[in-house]
Design a protein around this motif. Structure first.
Motif, PDB file in Angstrom:
ATOM      1  N   VAL A   1      12.525 -45.194  26.702  1.00 45.10           N
ATOM      2  CA  VAL A   1      11.744 -43.983  26.427  1.00 45.10           C
ATOM      3  C   VAL A   1      12.472 -43.117  25.407  1.00 45.10           C
ATOM      4  N   GLN A   2      13.756 -42.878  25.627  1.00 46.94           N
ATOM      5  CA  GLN A   2      14.540 -42.058  24.703  1.00 46.94           C
ATOM      6  C   GLN A   2      14.613 -42.704  23.327  1.00 46.94           C
ATOM      7  N   SER A   3      14.787 -44.003  23.309  1.00 51.85           N
ATOM      8  CA  SER A   3      14.867 -44.741  22.053  1.00 51.85           C
ATOM      9  C   SER A   3      13.564 -44.613  21.263  1.00 51.85           C
ATOM     10  N   TRP A   4      12.417 -44.765  21.955  1.00 50.53           N
ATOM     11  CA  TRP A   4      11.114 -44.623  21.288  1.00 50.53           C
ATOM     12  C   TRP A   4      10.910 -43.196  20.801  1.00 50.53           C
ATOM     13  N   ARG A   5      11.250 -42.233  21.616  1.00 47.86           N
ATOM     14  CA  ARG A   5      11.076 -40.835  21.189  1.00 47.86           C
ATOM     15  C   ARG A   5      11.934 -40.527  19.960  1.00 47.86           C
ATOM     16  N   SER A   6      13.158 -41.011  19.948  1.00 47.21           N
ATOM     17  CA  SER A   6      14.045 -40.790  18.802  1.00 47.21           C
ATOM     18  C   SER A   6      13.498 -41.454  17.538  1.00 47.21           C
ATOM     19  N   ALA A   7      12.791 -42.573  17.711  1.00 51.32           N
ATOM     20  CA  ALA A   7      12.219 -43.297  16.572  1.00 51.32           C
ATOM     21  C   ALA A   7      10.840 -42.753  16.182  1.00 51.32           C
TER      22      ALA A   7
ATOM     23  N   VAL B   1      -7.396 -50.232  14.504  1.00 53.08           N
ATOM     24  CA  VAL B   1      -6.886 -49.248  15.453  1.00 53.08           C
ATOM     25  C   VAL B   1      -7.537 -47.895  15.200  1.00 53.08           C
ATOM     26  N   GLY B   2      -7.536 -47.050  16.239  1.00 51.38           N
ATOM     27  CA  GLY B   2      -8.268 -45.796  16.211  1.00 51.38           C
ATOM     28  C   GLY B   2      -7.637 -44.651  15.451  1.00 51.38           C
ATOM     29  N   CYS B   3      -6.331 -44.670  15.257  1.00 53.45           N
ATOM     30  CA  CYS B   3      -5.709 -43.572  14.520  1.00 53.45           C
ATOM     31  C   CYS B   3      -4.517 -44.097  13.725  1.00 53.45           C
ATOM     32  N   ALA B   4      -4.305 -43.447  12.601  1.00 58.39           N
ATOM     33  CA  ALA B   4      -3.206 -43.839  11.719  1.00 58.39           C
ATOM     34  C   ALA B   4      -1.936 -43.099  12.112  1.00 58.39           C
ATOM     35  N   PRO B   5      -0.790 -43.664  11.773  1.00 58.13           N
ATOM     36  CA  PRO B   5       0.451 -42.930  12.029  1.00 58.13           C
ATOM     37  C   PRO B   5       0.498 -41.667  11.181  1.00 58.13           C
ATOM     38  N   THR B   6       1.267 -40.717  11.640  1.00 59.48           N
ATOM     39  CA  THR B   6       1.448 -39.488  10.869  1.00 59.48           C
ATOM     40  C   THR B   6       2.763 -39.605  10.104  1.00 59.48           C
ATOM     41  N   ARG B   7       3.119 -38.563   9.428  1.00 57.15           N
ATOM     42  CA  ARG B   7       4.377 -38.566   8.680  1.00 57.15           C
ATOM     43  C   ARG B   7       5.578 -38.694   9.618  1.00 57.15           C
ATOM     44  N   THR B   8       5.444 -38.212  10.849  1.00 56.98           N
ATOM     45  CA  THR B   8       6.584 -38.211  11.774  1.00 56.98           C
ATOM     46  C   THR B   8       6.413 -39.114  12.991  1.00 56.98           C
ATOM     47  N   LYS B   9       5.221 -39.666  13.207  1.00 60.70           N
ATOM     48  CA  LYS B   9       4.987 -40.474  14.411  1.00 60.70           C
ATOM     49  C   LYS B   9       4.254 -41.764  14.089  1.00 60.70           C
ATOM     50  N   THR B  10       4.661 -42.827  14.799  1.00 61.47           N
ATOM     51  CA  THR B  10       3.893 -44.061  14.824  1.00 61.47           C
ATOM     52  C   THR B  10       3.395 -44.211  16.253  1.00 61.47           C
ATOM     53  N   PHE B  11       2.373 -45.029  16.441  1.00 64.97           N
ATOM     54  CA  PHE B  11       1.732 -45.093  17.744  1.00 64.97           C
ATOM     55  C   PHE B  11       1.751 -46.482  18.345  1.00 64.97           C
ATOM     56  N   ILE B  12       1.898 -46.509  19.685  1.00 66.08           N
ATOM     57  CA  ILE B  12       1.647 -47.713  20.459  1.00 66.08           C
ATOM     58  C   ILE B  12       0.176 -47.623  20.830  1.00 66.08           C
ATOM     59  N   TYR B  13      -0.582 -48.644  20.503  1.00 64.63           N
ATOM     60  CA  TYR B  13      -2.013 -48.657  20.781  1.00 64.63           C
ATOM     61  C   TYR B  13      -2.277 -49.486  22.021  1.00 64.63           C
ATOM     62  N   GLY B  14      -3.300 -49.124  22.777  1.00 62.51           N
ATOM     63  CA  GLY B  14      -3.678 -49.921  23.932  1.00 62.51           C
ATOM     64  C   GLY B  14      -4.394 -49.101  24.974  1.00 62.51           C
ATOM     65  N   LEU B  15      -4.867 -49.791  25.987  1.00 61.25           N
ATOM     66  CA  LEU B  15      -5.499 -49.152  27.129  1.00 61.25           C
ATOM     67  C   LEU B  15      -4.416 -48.756  28.125  1.00 61.25           C
ATOM     68  N   SER B  16      -4.784 -48.083  29.196  1.00 59.98           N
ATOM     69  CA  SER B  16      -3.777 -47.547  30.124  1.00 59.98           C
ATOM     70  C   SER B  16      -2.869 -48.612  30.723  1.00 59.98           C
ATOM     71  N   ILE B  17      -3.389 -49.821  30.986  1.00 59.21           N
ATOM     72  CA  ILE B  17      -2.540 -50.873  31.545  1.00 59.21           C
ATOM     73  C   ILE B  17      -2.274 -51.981  30.534  1.00 59.21           C
ATOM     74  N   GLY B  18      -2.725 -51.809  29.303  1.00 54.23           N
ATOM     75  CA  GLY B  18      -2.511 -52.802  28.267  1.00 54.23           C
ATOM     76  C   GLY B  18      -3.817 -53.489  27.911  1.00 54.23           C
ATOM     77  N   PRO B  19      -3.740 -54.427  27.016  1.00 54.40           N
ATOM     78  CA  PRO B  19      -2.556 -54.855  26.298  1.00 54.40           C
ATOM     79  C   PRO B  19      -2.100 -53.793  25.309  1.00 54.40           C
ATOM     80  N   PHE B  20      -0.832 -53.876  24.932  1.00 50.27           N
ATOM     81  CA  PHE B  20      -0.258 -52.897  24.032  1.00 50.27           C
ATOM     82  C   PHE B  20       0.050 -53.528  22.677  1.00 50.27           C
ATOM     83  N   ILE B  21      -0.186 -52.756  21.635  1.00 46.99           N
ATOM     84  CA  ILE B  21       0.127 -53.169  20.273  1.00 46.99           C
ATOM     85  C   ILE B  21       1.215 -52.229  19.780  1.00 46.99           C
ATOM     86  N   LEU B  22       2.387 -52.780  19.531  1.00 51.54           N
ATOM     87  CA  LEU B  22       3.544 -51.972  19.146  1.00 51.54           C
ATOM     88  C   LEU B  22       3.701 -51.911  17.631  1.00 51.54           C
ATOM     89  N   PRO B  23       3.999 -50.709  17.122  1.00 49.22           N
ATOM     90  CA  PRO B  23       4.356 -50.610  15.707  1.00 49.22           C
ATOM     91  C   PRO B  23       5.763 -51.184  15.524  1.00 49.22           C
TER      92      PRO B  23
END
Length: 189
Positions: free
Chosen positions: A166-172, A30-52
């Motif tokens: 969306v709220q759940s992901w932002r809170s996490a 993957v192109g970027c590592a998570p930060t201390r406060t954020k993890t990332f969903i990786y993927g192109l604009s329409i997918g496929p998506f890789i969820l942390p």
């Protein structure tokens, strides 16, 4: 077959064959590592998506059925980020209220033009692109209890999610996808 070769098939909502599933990688870079406060969903604009794990866990808490994932190890600069989850399938729900969606390409005229067009070179009908919508309106009764789904192919296989997810992901602390506001209409399916 490499993940990048299967990516378009997954992104367009086609189910993988048993042979293709057996050949999915166990590791992805993957192109970027998570930060201390954020993890990332990786993927192109329409997918496929890789969820942390945090995004996967939140989705499964809200909507434990209807999704198919492949677990793999995410790696950034040679360092394992642990297990992540490649989305292979999401529920397809016909939920776009076309009459209440505002398209930036000519409004109702754009809709009528696309609907009246002959099939494209592949024999498939042309698609209304939600990318050209200034305001997307969804049929509330069609998406009740749903949190992440695909619009049918007639809408370019756009992926949509609930405000609650969306709220759940932002809170996490999950980031990495562009999340835009949709509106729910009172029209029944």
């Amino acid at each position: 077959m490499r993940l990048t070769q299967m990516g378009a098939k997954i992104a367009l909502g086609f189910k993988l064959t048993d042979e293709e599933r057996a050949n999915l990688p166990g590791r992805v870079h993957v192109g970027c590592a998570p930060t201390r406060t954020k993890t990332f969903i990786y993927g192109l604009s329409i997918g496929p998506f890789i969820l942390p794990p945090a995004a996967y866990r939140e989705l499964m808490n809200l909507e434990p059925t209807g999704h198919v994932f492949h677990e793999l190890e995410a790696v950034h600069d040679g360092v394992s980020l642990g297990p992540h989850f490649l989305q292979l399938e999401a529920p397809i729900i016909d939920c776009v209220d076309v009459d209440r969606t505002t398209f930036s390409r000519g409004g109702r005229a754009y809709i009528e033009e696309v609907l009246a067009s002959p099939p494209g070179p592949d024999g498939q009908p042309l698609r209304l692109s939600l990318d050209f919508a200034q305001r997307v309106s969804l049929i509330g009764s069609a998406i009740a209890g749903r949190h992440w789904w695909r619009a049918p192919s007639s809408y370019s296989w756009q992926q949509l999610c609930s405000a609650r997810l969306v709220q759940s992901w932002r809170s996490a602390g999950v980031a990495g996808v562009r999340l835009e506001q949709c509106y729910t209409s009172d029209r029944t399916h």
